[in-house]
Design an enzyme around this catalytic site. Structure first.
Site, short mmCIF file in Angstrom:
data_model
loop_
_atom_site.label_atom_id
_atom_site.label_comp_id
_atom_site.label_asym_id
_atom_site.label_seq_id
_atom_site.Cartn_x
_atom_site.Cartn_y
_atom_site.Cartn_z
N GLN A 90 27.52 -53.82 145.66
CA GLN A 90 26.08 -53.63 145.87
C GLN A 90 25.83 -53.52 147.37
O GLN A 90 26.07 -54.46 148.12
CB GLN A 90 25.27 -54.81 145.30
CG GLN A 90 23.77 -54.62 145.49
CD GLN A 90 22.95 -55.76 144.90
OE1 GLN A 90 23.47 -56.83 144.58
NE2 GLN A 90 21.65 -55.54 144.79
N HIS A 122 18.98 -52.40 141.45
CA HIS A 122 18.80 -50.99 141.07
C HIS A 122 19.83 -50.57 140.03
O HIS A 122 20.95 -51.05 140.02
CB HIS A 122 18.90 -50.07 142.30
CG HIS A 122 20.11 -50.31 143.14
ND1 HIS A 122 20.20 -51.36 144.04
CD2 HIS A 122 21.29 -49.65 143.22
CE1 HIS A 122 21.37 -51.32 144.64
NE2 HIS A 122 22.06 -50.32 144.16
N HIS A 142 21.83 -47.18 138.64
CA HIS A 142 22.19 -45.79 138.91
C HIS A 142 22.29 -45.06 137.57
O HIS A 142 22.96 -45.55 136.66
CB HIS A 142 23.58 -45.68 139.54
CG HIS A 142 23.77 -46.36 140.85
ND1 HIS A 142 23.86 -45.67 142.04
CD2 HIS A 142 23.94 -47.67 141.17
CE1 HIS A 142 24.09 -46.52 143.03
NE2 HIS A 142 24.13 -47.74 142.54
#
Ligand code: 5GP
Length: 156
Positions: free
Chosen positions: A111, A117, A119
């Protein structure tokens, strides 16, 4: 107990301040530009600046959570609701039928940006998209039984 609550609040405030300084925090606030593909009151999605393939999209909560274990149920639900729709949109727009959904937690786990987040990475062929090392081992039955119990007991 009250001290624990206070500490949790102080930590959450410190985390929020740190989050505000990540590049994704700035994108959420409109201070940095992005190629936006989706936004609602809890979620933002935009193209990755260094894509592994065409359509590589990042999906983030607006909540300042660094890793999945820190995310509220509300933001988790909002992400969960929209992720399949975004995957369908990426597939439709790129024509790639296969893709990876990736989510890294912690520096040692790759990370780079300290704001949670996902992807969405289209895998159009073996050269483009995500490549993965997968150092699999054999599951030990006895150890697995004990570990599964331990994890189950830790669920709150
Ligand atoms: P991680 O390794 O943290 O899972 O992935 C972070 C991702 O964020 C990387 O794929 C990187 O290319 C992307 N990224 C970093 N900075 C920016 C930025 O300013 N804008 C956009 N759109 N993506 C970024």
């Amino acid at each position: 107990m009250r001290d624990n609550k206070k500490l949790w609040k102080v930590e959450a405030r410190a985390r929020n301040a740190a989050m505000a300084d990540t590049v994704f925090g700035r994108i959420i606030r409109g201070e940095f530009p992005c190629h936006k593909v989706y936004e609602d009151d809890k979620v933002l999605a935009f193209l990755d600046i260094n894509p592994l393939s065409d359509g590589h999209t990042l999906v983030i909560p607006k909540e300042a959570a660094e890793t999945m274990d820190q995310l509220s149920d509300e933001s988790a639900a909002a992400l969960g609701r929209v992720l399949p729709r975004l995957c369908r949109a990426v597939i439709a727009a790129t024509g790639a039928r296969q893709y990876n959904l990736l989510q890294n937690n912690g520096r040692g786990a790759h990370q780079a940006v300290a704001h949670l987040h996902f992807h969405i990475i289209p895998k159009p062929n073996h050269r483009e998209g995500l490549g993965i090392g997968w150092p699999a081992r054999i599951l030990d039955r006895d150890a697995a039984a004990a570990l599964a119990k331990k994890i189950a007991a830790a669920i709150k």
